[in-house]
Design a protein around this motif. Structure first.
Motif, PDB file in Angstrom:
ATOM      1  N   GLY A 151       7.001   5.686  -1.547  1.00 60.44           N
ATOM      2  CA  GLY A 151       8.026   5.013  -1.664  1.00 60.44           C
ATOM      3  C   GLY A 151       8.200   3.647  -1.283  1.00 60.44           C
ATOM      4  O   GLY A 151       7.310   2.938  -1.126  1.00 60.44           O
ATOM      5  N   ARG A 152       9.406   2.849  -1.494  1.00 55.40           N
ATOM      6  CA  ARG A 152       9.534   1.363  -1.067  1.00 55.40           C
ATOM      7  C   ARG A 152       9.849   1.324   0.537  1.00 55.40           C
ATOM      8  O   ARG A 152      10.506   1.905   1.166  1.00 55.40           O
ATOM      9  CB  ARG A 152      10.741   0.878  -1.563  1.00 55.40           C
ATOM     10  CG  ARG A 152      10.766  -0.322  -2.200  1.00 55.40           C
ATOM     11  CD  ARG A 152      11.905  -0.923  -3.094  1.00 55.40           C
ATOM     12  NE  ARG A 152      13.217  -0.479  -2.537  1.00 55.40           N
ATOM     13  CZ  ARG A 152      14.049   0.349  -3.321  1.00 55.40           C
ATOM     14  NH1 ARG A 152      13.535   0.727  -4.486  1.00 55.40           N
ATOM     15  NH2 ARG A 152      15.259   0.580  -2.887  1.00 55.40           N
ATOM     16  N   LEU A 153       8.975   0.542   1.299  1.00 53.58           N
ATOM     17  CA  LEU A 153       8.925   0.367   2.500  1.00 53.58           C
ATOM     18  C   LEU A 153       9.425  -0.880   2.851  1.00 53.58           C
ATOM     19  O   LEU A 153       9.227  -1.973   2.367  1.00 53.58           O
ATOM     20  CB  LEU A 153       7.299   0.549   3.008  1.00 53.58           C
ATOM     21  CG  LEU A 153       7.361   0.649   4.541  1.00 53.58           C
ATOM     22  CD1 LEU A 153       7.990   1.780   5.172  1.00 53.58           C
ATOM     23  CD2 LEU A 153       5.842   0.518   4.850  1.00 53.58           C
ATOM     24  N   ALA A 154      10.301  -1.121   3.962  1.00 57.11           N
ATOM     25  CA  ALA A 154      10.789  -2.265   4.477  1.00 57.11           C
ATOM     26  C   ALA A 154      11.191  -2.389   5.762  1.00 57.11           C
ATOM     27  O   ALA A 154      11.361  -1.471   6.458  1.00 57.11           O
ATOM     28  CB  ALA A 154      12.403  -2.719   3.718  1.00 57.11           C
ATOM     29  N   LEU A 155      10.569  -3.457   6.594  1.00 59.27           N
ATOM     30  CA  LEU A 155      10.839  -3.548   7.986  1.00 59.27           C
ATOM     31  C   LEU A 155      12.251  -3.871   8.366  1.00 59.27           C
ATOM     32  O   LEU A 155      12.762  -5.131   7.864  1.00 59.27           O
ATOM     33  CB  LEU A 155       9.765  -4.731   8.612  1.00 59.27           C
ATOM     34  CG  LEU A 155       9.732  -4.676  10.139  1.00 59.27           C
ATOM     35  CD1 LEU A 155       9.253  -3.500  10.670  1.00 59.27           C
ATOM     36  CD2 LEU A 155       8.671  -6.120  10.431  1.00 59.27           C
ATOM     37  N   ARG A 156      12.951  -3.112   9.261  1.00 60.13           N
ATOM     38  CA  ARG A 156      14.347  -3.332   9.490  1.00 60.13           C
ATOM     39  C   ARG A 156      14.419  -4.183  10.946  1.00 60.13           C
ATOM     40  O   ARG A 156      15.446  -5.016  10.944  1.00 60.13           O
ATOM     41  CB  ARG A 156      14.982  -2.224   9.576  1.00 60.13           C
ATOM     42  CG  ARG A 156      15.022  -1.097   8.376  1.00 60.13           C
ATOM     43  CD  ARG A 156      15.648  -1.674   7.095  1.00 60.13           C
ATOM     44  NE  ARG A 156      16.993  -1.860   7.450  1.00 60.13           N
ATOM     45  CZ  ARG A 156      17.912  -2.437   6.484  1.00 60.13           C
ATOM     46  NH1 ARG A 156      17.343  -3.190   5.722  1.00 60.13           N
ATOM     47  NH2 ARG A 156      19.109  -2.236   6.873  1.00 60.13           N
ATOM     48  N   LEU A 185       0.826  -1.346  -0.059  1.00 60.71           N
ATOM     49  CA  LEU A 185       0.006   0.040   0.016  1.00 60.71           C
ATOM     50  C   LEU A 185       0.534   1.376   0.031  1.00 60.71           C
ATOM     51  O   LEU A 185       0.481   2.222  -0.831  1.00 60.71           O
ATOM     52  CB  LEU A 185      -0.876   0.101   1.196  1.00 60.71           C
ATOM     53  CG  LEU A 185      -1.776   1.267   1.281  1.00 60.71           C
ATOM     54  CD1 LEU A 185      -2.850   1.380  -0.039  1.00 60.71           C
ATOM     55  CD2 LEU A 185      -2.767   1.206   2.580  1.00 60.71           C
ATOM     56  N   THR A 186       1.953   1.376   0.621  1.00 58.32           N
ATOM     57  CA  THR A 186       2.660   2.441   0.837  1.00 58.32           C
ATOM     58  C   THR A 186       3.393   2.738  -0.552  1.00 58.32           C
ATOM     59  O   THR A 186       3.577   3.802  -0.990  1.00 58.32           O
ATOM     60  CB  THR A 186       3.997   2.174   1.910  1.00 58.32           C
ATOM     61  OG1 THR A 186       3.256   1.854   3.111  1.00 58.32           O
ATOM     62  CG2 THR A 186       4.877   3.338   2.147  1.00 58.32           C
ATOM     63  N   ASN A 187       3.873   1.801  -1.250  1.00 59.55           N
ATOM     64  CA  ASN A 187       4.313   1.793  -2.603  1.00 59.55           C
ATOM     65  C   ASN A 187       3.039   2.304  -3.552  1.00 59.55           C
ATOM     66  O   ASN A 187       3.462   3.230  -4.413  1.00 59.55           O
ATOM     67  CB  ASN A 187       4.877   0.557  -2.999  1.00 59.55           C
ATOM     68  CG  ASN A 187       5.677   0.759  -4.643  1.00 59.55           C
ATOM     69  OD1 ASN A 187       6.458   1.555  -4.469  1.00 59.55           O
ATOM     70  ND2 ASN A 187       5.493  -0.053  -5.579  1.00 59.55           N
TER      71      ASN A 187
END
Length: 201
Positions: free
Chosen positions: A76-81, A69-71
């Motif tokens: 932008g591109r979302l990633a859980l760190r 959804l964020t994309n």
């Protein structure tokens, strides 16, 4: 009417950056010109609450859906760190984020994204969550979301939320294609020929 040369140069530079960028002239102007002009000094804080309202419009049930959804929203591109019981660190990156940071550097507001992520995580966990920029780089930002497992999000909106179904184009591509009668016959003929060749050897 006299317009200062510096202002014309700044306007031309901004126009050139937005028209050539991935965000586009319309979205870029709305986000980084019009909203800050309306909201003034309160831009970051107001965008945070607008982001929370946006999450209420598009609530998603999982972290995976949140990434898609964020994309799709063009954030932008979302990633859980990192993830623990009380916090999550999400990285927001991609060309749009990089272009926005390069355009305005420290002035670039990510209040909208912070509010959006905070509310989405609050829906998913059922506990009050808050977000802020944790680390800022030239081409990405890390957003820290903190939640208190002891404090449940007891407002009516959280209790009544109905999650949306996110469209995932890549799942359609990965799904096995249904074979037609023609392709099945073709495959059987090919397999028969392979059998004939191997039995001759």
């Amino acid at each position: 009417m006299i317009v200062k040369k510096e202002r014309v140069d700044m306007s031309q530079k901004l126009y050139n950056q937005l028209i050539a960028g991935h965000q586009g002239l319309g979205a870029g102007t709305m986000r980084d010109v019009i909203l800050p002009a309306i909201l003034g000094k309160e831009t970051d804080e107001m965008l945070y609450w607008i982001g929370k309202d946006l999450a209420r419009v598009y609530p998603v049930a999982t972290a995976e859906d949140l990434v898609y959804l964020t994309n799709q929203l063009g954030f932008g591109r979302l990633a859980l760190r990192k993830k623990s019981n009380t916090s999550q660190v999400w990285r927001l990156s991609g060309v749009i984020v990089k272009e926005r940071i390069q355009r305005d550097e420290e002035e670039t507001s990510f209040g909208l994204e912070c509010g959006f992520l905070a509310q989405e995580v609050e829906f998913q966990l059922g506990t009050v969550a808050e977000a802020k920029i944790f680390d800022r780089h030239r081409d990405y930002v890390d957003i820290l979301i903190q939640n208190d497992p002891q404090s449940s999000a007891d407002n009516e909106r959280s209790e009544m939320v109905t999650f949306i179904t996110v469209d995932r184009p890549d799942e359609k591509e990965d799904a096995p294609k249904k074979e037609t009668r023609h392709s099945l016959l073709k495959r059987r003929k090919k397999d028969k020929n392979k059998f004939k060749i191997s039995s001759r050897r």
